[in-house]
Design a protein around this motif. Structure first.
Motif, mmCIF file in Angstrom:
data_model
loop_
_atom_site.group_PDB
_atom_site.id
_atom_site.type_symbol
_atom_site.label_atom_id
_atom_site.label_comp_id
_atom_site.label_asym_id
_atom_site.label_seq_id
_atom_site.Cartn_x
_atom_site.Cartn_y
_atom_site.Cartn_z
ATOM 1 N N VAL A 26 -31.597 97.107 9.988
ATOM 2 C CA VAL A 26 -30.009 97.323 9.922
ATOM 3 C C VAL A 26 -29.947 98.717 10.300
ATOM 4 O O VAL A 26 -30.499 99.546 9.427
ATOM 5 C CB VAL A 26 -29.564 96.740 8.475
ATOM 6 N N VAL A 82 -39.187 92.721 -3.830
ATOM 7 C CA VAL A 82 -37.944 92.563 -4.662
ATOM 8 C C VAL A 82 -37.034 91.773 -3.585
ATOM 9 O O VAL A 82 -36.399 90.782 -4.062
ATOM 10 C CB VAL A 82 -37.394 94.017 -4.919
ATOM 11 N N GLY A 125 -34.228 93.778 3.331
ATOM 12 C CA GLY A 125 -35.539 94.386 2.923
ATOM 13 C C GLY A 125 -36.495 93.294 2.473
ATOM 14 O O GLY A 125 -36.183 92.299 1.591
ATOM 15 N N PHE A 179 -43.744 105.237 -3.782
ATOM 16 C CA PHE A 179 -42.876 104.181 -4.384
ATOM 17 C C PHE A 179 -41.810 104.873 -4.904
ATOM 18 O O PHE A 179 -42.032 105.854 -5.338
ATOM 19 C CB PHE A 179 -43.690 102.820 -4.862
ATOM 20 N N VAL A 194 -37.319 99.592 -7.803
ATOM 21 C CA VAL A 194 -38.021 98.945 -8.914
ATOM 22 C C VAL A 194 -39.632 99.434 -8.699
ATOM 23 O O VAL A 194 -40.190 99.288 -7.620
ATOM 24 C CB VAL A 194 -38.010 97.275 -8.385
ATOM 25 N N ALA A 204 -42.088 98.955 -10.630
ATOM 26 C CA ALA A 204 -43.294 97.724 -10.953
ATOM 27 C C ALA A 204 -42.820 96.321 -10.424
ATOM 28 O O ALA A 204 -42.479 95.458 -11.230
ATOM 29 C CB ALA A 204 -43.205 97.986 -12.480
ATOM 30 N N GLY A 205 -42.773 96.352 -9.137
ATOM 31 C CA GLY A 205 -42.157 95.313 -8.311
ATOM 32 C C GLY A 205 -43.101 93.868 -8.819
ATOM 33 O O GLY A 205 -42.520 92.850 -8.825
ATOM 34 N N PHE A 206 -44.200 93.938 -9.156
ATOM 35 C CA PHE A 206 -45.135 92.722 -9.408
ATOM 36 C C PHE A 206 -44.909 92.403 -11.066
ATOM 37 O O PHE A 206 -45.283 91.282 -11.288
ATOM 38 C CB PHE A 206 -46.454 93.039 -9.220
ATOM 39 N N SER A 232 -43.249 99.745 0.674
ATOM 40 C CA SER A 232 -44.356 100.463 -0.546
ATOM 41 C C SER A 232 -44.925 99.012 -1.079
ATOM 42 O O SER A 232 -45.991 99.031 -1.670
ATOM 43 C CB SER A 232 -43.482 100.870 -1.681
ATOM 44 N N THR A 233 -44.840 97.717 -0.650
ATOM 45 C CA THR A 233 -45.325 96.598 -1.541
ATOM 46 C C THR A 233 -46.897 96.595 -0.974
ATOM 47 O O THR A 233 -47.710 95.919 -1.987
ATOM 48 C CB THR A 233 -44.368 95.395 -1.030
ATOM 49 N N HIS A 257 -49.486 98.084 -0.297
ATOM 50 C CA HIS A 257 -50.631 98.768 -0.816
ATOM 51 C C HIS A 257 -50.545 98.797 -2.194
ATOM 52 O O HIS A 257 -51.502 99.671 -2.878
ATOM 53 C CB HIS A 257 -50.597 100.262 -0.116
ATOM 54 N N GLU A 260 -35.774 92.079 8.074
ATOM 55 C CA GLU A 260 -36.547 92.986 7.609
ATOM 56 C C GLU A 260 -36.911 94.006 8.791
ATOM 57 O O GLU A 260 -37.158 93.201 9.906
ATOM 58 C CB GLU A 260 -37.986 92.436 7.045
ATOM 59 N N ARG A 261 -37.187 95.102 8.639
ATOM 60 C CA ARG A 261 -37.186 95.934 9.919
ATOM 61 C C ARG A 261 -38.844 95.888 10.493
ATOM 62 O O ARG A 261 -38.814 96.080 11.800
ATOM 63 C CB ARG A 261 -36.974 97.501 9.720
ATOM 64 N N ALA A 297 -51.275 98.116 -6.170
ATOM 65 C CA ALA A 297 -52.253 97.814 -6.999
ATOM 66 C C ALA A 297 -51.938 96.325 -7.513
ATOM 67 O O ALA A 297 -53.320 95.700 -8.036
ATOM 68 C CB ALA A 297 -52.811 98.720 -8.004
ATOM 69 N N GLY A 298 -50.985 96.128 -7.548
ATOM 70 C CA GLY A 298 -50.687 94.483 -7.791
ATOM 71 C C GLY A 298 -50.662 94.287 -9.413
ATOM 72 O O GLY A 298 -50.670 93.114 -9.779
ATOM 73 N N GLY A 299 -50.854 95.145 -10.151
ATOM 74 C CA GLY A 299 -50.854 95.021 -11.613
ATOM 75 C C GLY A 299 -49.515 94.467 -12.278
ATOM 76 O O GLY A 299 -48.482 94.775 -11.833
HETATM 77 C C1 LIG Z 1 -50.428 103.073 -4.566
HETATM 78 C C2 LIG Z 1 -49.185 102.105 -5.312
HETATM 79 C C3 LIG Z 1 -49.613 101.322 -6.201
HETATM 80 C C4 LIG Z 1 -48.829 100.649 -6.889
HETATM 81 N N1 LIG Z 1 -49.187 99.663 -7.935
HETATM 82 C C5 LIG Z 1 -48.520 98.845 -8.628
HETATM 83 C C6 LIG Z 1 -48.809 97.756 -9.365
HETATM 84 O O1 LIG Z 1 -50.038 97.877 -9.916
HETATM 85 N N2 LIG Z 1 -48.299 96.875 -9.956
HETATM 86 C C7 LIG Z 1 -46.478 97.041 -9.540
HETATM 87 O O2 LIG Z 1 -45.789 96.160 -10.046
HETATM 88 N N3 LIG Z 1 -46.191 98.073 -8.637
HETATM 89 C C8 LIG Z 1 -47.016 98.777 -8.004
HETATM 90 N N4 LIG Z 1 -46.669 99.632 -7.014
HETATM 91 C C9 LIG Z 1 -45.121 99.349 -6.763
HETATM 92 C C10 LIG Z 1 -44.660 98.289 -6.041
HETATM 93 O O3 LIG Z 1 -45.210 98.635 -4.796
HETATM 94 C C11 LIG Z 1 -43.091 98.561 -5.873
HETATM 95 O O4 LIG Z 1 -42.486 98.262 -7.240
HETATM 96 C C12 LIG Z 1 -42.674 97.563 -4.668
HETATM 97 O O5 LIG Z 1 -43.273 97.372 -3.830
HETATM 98 C C13 LIG Z 1 -41.038 97.773 -4.641
HETATM 99 O O6 LIG Z 1 -40.824 96.788 -3.682
HETATM 100 P P1 LIG Z 1 -39.361 96.916 -2.940
HETATM 101 O O7 LIG Z 1 -39.224 95.524 -2.420
HETATM 102 O O8 LIG Z 1 -38.410 97.259 -3.798
HETATM 103 O O9 LIG Z 1 -39.589 97.883 -1.781
HETATM 104 P P2 LIG Z 1 -40.406 97.902 -0.351
HETATM 105 O O10 LIG Z 1 -41.615 97.474 -0.465
HETATM 106 O O11 LIG Z 1 -40.363 99.478 -0.080
HETATM 107 O O12 LIG Z 1 -39.486 97.090 0.491
HETATM 108 C C14 LIG Z 1 -38.532 97.399 1.197
HETATM 109 C C15 LIG Z 1 -38.346 96.414 2.455
HETATM 110 O O13 LIG Z 1 -36.839 96.818 3.083
HETATM 111 C C16 LIG Z 1 -37.251 97.030 4.479
HETATM 112 N N5 LIG Z 1 -36.118 97.843 5.032
HETATM 113 C C17 LIG Z 1 -35.544 99.236 4.478
HETATM 114 N N6 LIG Z 1 -34.680 99.559 5.104
HETATM 115 C C18 LIG Z 1 -34.463 98.540 6.035
HETATM 116 C C19 LIG Z 1 -33.189 98.253 7.135
HETATM 117 N N7 LIG Z 1 -32.277 99.187 7.353
HETATM 118 N N8 LIG Z 1 -33.504 97.096 7.648
HETATM 119 C C20 LIG Z 1 -34.190 96.232 7.641
HETATM 120 N N9 LIG Z 1 -35.275 96.470 6.578
HETATM 121 C C21 LIG Z 1 -35.284 97.616 5.975
HETATM 122 C C22 LIG Z 1 -38.684 97.817 4.682
HETATM 123 O O14 LIG Z 1 -38.998 97.866 5.706
HETATM 124 C C23 LIG Z 1 -39.318 97.302 3.370
HETATM 125 O O15 LIG Z 1 -40.377 96.569 3.836
HETATM 126 C C24 LIG Z 1 -47.325 100.509 -6.617
HETATM 127 C C25 LIG Z 1 -46.935 101.161 -5.378
HETATM 128 C C26 LIG Z 1 -47.877 102.005 -4.673
HETATM 129 C C27 LIG Z 1 -47.472 102.992 -3.730
#
Ligand SMILES: Cc1cc2nc3c(=O)[nH]c(=O)nc-3n(C[C@H](O)[C@H](O)[C@H](O)COP(=O)(O)OP(=O)(O)OC[C@H]3O[C@@H](n4cnc5c(N)ncnc54)[C@H](O)[C@@H]3O)c2cc1C
Length: 803
Positions: free
Chosen positions: A174, A15, A11, A321, A346, A348-350, A43-44, A46, A35-36, A48-50
């Motif tokens: 994967v 995170v 991923g 998310f 997660v 609140a990834g940021f 979810s990353t 789009h 990464e696929r 809002a990045g807060g």
């Molecule tokens: C509208 C919106 C607004 C938001 N605003 C905020 C904010 O203001 N502040 C904040 O902190 N957070 C915010 N968030 C939340 C934030 O986006 C998430 O906390 C964060 O993106 C989580 O990251 P992640 O890496 O866990 O997940 P993801 O971004 O979903 O990343 C997972 C990755 O794993 C890859 N993957 C999954 N399975 C496989 C596989 N089998 N093989 C290869 N690759 C794979 C996927 O392609 C993906 O790229 C917001 C979310 C949304 C939707």
């Protein structure tokens, strides 16, 4: 793509790249991220990045602080901008209760070193002119809130990791994970296979599906989330960038985006996305807008911030998310799967991504997360957190994101789920129930069905006088408490003693006796507290905190018992009842032919005996600190035992009591409890458990570090305070002041009904441990005088429990 590596991280969201970066930083360079799609495509991209530092769990708040401070570091290493805008933030309170909550948040922030400030509405309007003052009563200002660019942050982490030796492979999915006998993994992808010693599931929106590849159902669910961007607002032109703002009553957050504002909401009627299975073809995608759904929040928002209502809407974003049932991340190794780790859920990834990466990398490299991350440990959820349970709790959590959680508030979703055989009987006695790991347990008993409802408040509630009556019954005659919600393990086998002696810090007791014991990690820190009851030479019954059952099982796997020793969790097979109070012996004696006199069955005895017709395990011990007994029976006997005790108890004025009264009484005795006083940031001597560490044993896990703490005295001390509180008790995480400086924090608090004082337990540096005066505890913004007690405030000699 390499085909043999130390770690595969699945991923490339914010995170996964953070985990990758932190692994290289911790010295593991042979690491590969798969990464696929493109990085950020889940979810990353789009978001809002807060980013913000406040979290209900202070230990998670610390990791959020760490994350925000990390961005400069990864920018410097990678040369990639994170697009940081540290504007500062303002949280607006529309009610007095919310202002109280903000005062509490500010107070908690004090001992975390945060510079939060409560400000007036006028001051708030001066620094955030978009607000309509009419709707608010006060605000909290945080100078280090802001936002970042999700693309920039993700690429900065990835680039910094690559500079540190990591490889990043994109457009590779994967598709399966196959364990090898040596604990390593074959990672199967659509572009060939990789052999890896460790696998990290950072699959974000697909973490559930990646979990299913190894037979794991992770308690996470994605929710749709919408924010909108307004057209340019003339009033912002030429002004300093606007602060981040949270309007709790409107359930809205806003920040500036170029010449306009971004406005998002956690609506009450939130909608889960892909509740069963996340589609694999959802890449860099958004969902259709549904402004109808967020219309009630927008209406409030436009009233509270009129300039936003006057501007047109430029764009609406709806993206999914993921959340865990309590809204905190799921991090750590998985019991039963060697070398398989998760970093998901997660929300609140940021704010949290950096802390998650830091903790997980330490865990993998050093065998310990290096911080107290109980609040986000994946082991806090057991098998009871099913798909449908998760769905109900996540929806509840999402809709409550900006609502106040009062200290006495019990949430209602997914209930009742787990009940014990006497549930209906307790209900008939007007029990007010709480939820603990999905299990219903009585908190207190109301005099009538109509009164079996607690007002939620920061102050003393309608339960106060009823809990007082329950405490009085225990202290003056006898009370009956259900104790099924304790964790239990049955350890059997010829080498049971030897193994327990290795994993526990105290000596295993003789047959028929009970011993209390801390469990330590290699750093000598507390990772558990147990009572060990020796049933027979080759059987020890362990009683502990139920919420930590999976956490302990994972530890027991790591320190596996030798062949022939079985460690069986049996929390729900053995349910229990406890009788406590001066008449408890006479009551129990009337039901058994065993001699319960102190000479024959002294304090800390344990024996298999019949109670009426019921075969039971009985221990002479009580968390109330009074004379008392814990009676364990297999579940089919619990109703009969209950009826028997209630029937015989009439003669002794037996009264039911619940968890609230138990908490009050254990505070009067200065008894600590797991996840409050006992956590992996404290040593046993600091937490007052030194007398249960037997350094005469040659070896046990954590002995060397415990010896060192014994000699040095550690750094902290757990103290008991009486507090001159008015009508709100300390409840945990309040700062402890001394001579005008914050020096420590409260771990538990409440009202001691038997001593009629507000009480608090808390840690301070050991240099303060002998002082009595000069202490204050801050409750809802008010510093209340606190007096250190040299001993427990109730029966300090412990003569009642030994009587
Ligand atoms: C509208 C919106 C607004 C938001 N605003 C905020 C904010 O203001 N502040 C904040 O902190 N957070 C915010 N968030 C939340 C934030 O986006 C998430 O906390 C964060 O993106 C989580 O990251 P992640 O890496 O866990 O997940 P993801 O971004 O979903 O990343 C997972 C990755 O794993 C890859 N993957 C999954 N399975 C496989 C596989 N089998 N093989 C290869 N690759 C794979 C996927 O392609 C993906 O790229 C917001 C979310 C949304 C939707």
């Amino acid at each position: 793509m390499k085909n043999d590596v130390r770690v595969v991280v699945i991923g490339g969201g914010v995170v996964g790249v953070s985990v990758l970066y932190h692994l290289t930083k911790a010295g593991w360079k042979d690491v590969l991220l798969i990464e696929r799609g493109e990085l950020t495509c889940g979810s990353t991209w789009h978001a809002a990045g807060g980013m913000h530092t406040i979290n209900g769990d202070p230990n998670v708040a610390k990791l959020q602080q760490y994350t925000i401070n990390l961005y400069k570091e990864i920018e410097q290493i990678s040369g990639q901008s994170c697009g940081m805008h540290v504007t500062g933030g303002i949280m607006l309170a529309g009610t007095r209760a919310r202002l109280d909550w903000l005062k509490m948040a500010k107070a908690r922030g004090r001992y975390l070193g945060m510079e939060l400030e409560i400000i007036s509405v006028d001051e708030a309007a001066r620094i955030f002119p978009l607000m309509n003052k009419e709707h608010f009563v006060g605000a909290l200002y945080d100078p280090i809130e802001g936002h970042v660019d999700p693309y920039g942050v993700t690429h900065a982490y990835a680039r910094a990791a690559q500079i540190g030796g990591a490889q990043v492979v994109r457009h590779t999915r994967v598709t399966d994970l196959k364990p090898r006998a040596d604990g390593s993994w074959d990672v199967i992808t659509d572009h060939g296979n990789v052999h890896a010693e460790h696998v990290v599931n950072a699959g974000g929106l697909w973490a559930r599906e990646v979990g299913r590849m190894v037979g794991l159902e992770l308690p996470i669910l994605a929710m749709e989330h919408q924010y909108l961007l307004t057209e340019d607002i003339p009033a912002l032109k030429g002004q300093k960038e606007q602060l981040h703002c949270i309007d709790f009553e409107g359930e809205i957050y806003t920040r500036q985006e170029r010449g306009g504002m971004l406005l998002g909401t956690y609506e009450r009627a939130g909608v889960p996305w892909s509740p069963r299975e996340t589609p694999w073809d959802f890449t860099q995608s958004l969902l259709p807008n549904d402004l109808e759904r967020i219309a009630p929040s927008l209406e409030v928002g436009f009233e509270h911030f009129p300039a936003l209502g006057e501007a047109g809407i430029r764009k609406v974003v709806n993206g999914p998310f993921t959340f865990a049932p309590d809204g905190n991340p799921l991090v750590g190794p998985i019991r039963g799967l060697r070398n398989f780790w998760v970093a998901c859920g997660v929300m609140a990834g940021f704010s949290q991504g950096g802390g998650v990466g830091l903790a997980l990398s330490h865990w993998m490299v050093d065998g310990d997360p290096g911080a107290d991350i109980w609040g986000m440990d994946v082991a806090r959820y057991g098998d009871w957190a099913t798909l449908a349970y998760t769905n109900a709790k996540v929806r509840e959590n999402y809709s409550r994101r900006f609502r106040i959680r009062f200290p006495n508030e019990e949430l209602t979703a997914a209930r009742p789920l787990r009940t014990t055989p006497i549930y209906e009987r307790l209900q008939a006695q007007h029990a007010v129930f709480g939820d603990y790991c999905g299990l219903e347990h009585a908190l207190w008993f109301a005099p009538s069905a109509a009164e079996a409802n607690e007002t939620i408040t920061f102050h003393r509630s309608n339960a106060h006088s009823h809990v007082a009556a329950e405490c009085r019954a225990v202290r003056e005659s006898v009370g009956l408490l259900e104790i099924s919600n304790y964790g239990k393990f049955d350890v059997t086998g010829a080498a049971a003693e030897e193994w327990l002696s290795h994993v526990m810090a105290n000596r295993v007791p003789k047959v028929g006796r009970i011993a209390l014991t801390p469990m330590l990690n290699e750093r000598g820190k507390l990772i558990g507290d147990f009572t060990m009851a020796r049933v027979s030479p080759d059987r020890v019954f362990l009683v502990c905190t139920y919420a930590a059952e999976d956490y302990y099982r994972r530890w027991f796997e790591r320190h596996a018992p030798p062949p022939g020793v079985s460690v069986r969790p049996c929390a729900m097979q053995y349910v229990g009842l406890s009788v406590a109070g001066p008449h408890s012996r006479a009551l129990l004696q009337s039901l058994t032919r065993e001699d319960l006199s102190t000479a024959a069955f002294p304090f800390l005895s344990f024996r298999r005996m019949d109670v009426g017709m019921i075969p039971a395990l009985v221990g002479r011990i009580s968390f109330t600190g009074d004379l008392g007994y814990e009676i364990w029976v297999t579940s089919e006997y619990q109703r009969a035992l209950y009826e028997l005790l209630i029937g015989a108890g009439a003669e002794y004025d037996l009264k039911l009591f619940g968890g609230r009264a138990l908490n009050a009484m254990r505070l009067e005795k200065s008894f600590g409890t797991w996840a409050r006083e006992y956590r992996p940031i404290y040593g046993p001597y600091e937490a007052g458990l030194g007398r249960f560490v037997d350094l005469r044993k040659d070896s046990f896990v954590g002995r060397a570090a415990a010896l060192e703490e014994h000699e040095s005295g550690g750094k902290l001390r757990l103290l008991t305070f009486t507090v001159d509180a008015r009508d709100a008790e300390p409840c945990g995480d309040e700062p402890i002041w001394h001579d005008g400086r914050v020096i420590g924090w409260v771990t538990s608090g409440g009202y001691g009904h038997s001593v009629q004082r507000s009480l608090a337990l808390g840690f301070v540096p050991k240099e303060y441990a002998e002082l009595t005066s000069g202490f204050e505890i801050e409750i809802l913004g008010e510093r209340c005088k606190a007096t250190r007690q040299a001993a427990a405030v109730f029966d300090p000699e412990g003569s009642r429990m030994r009587a």
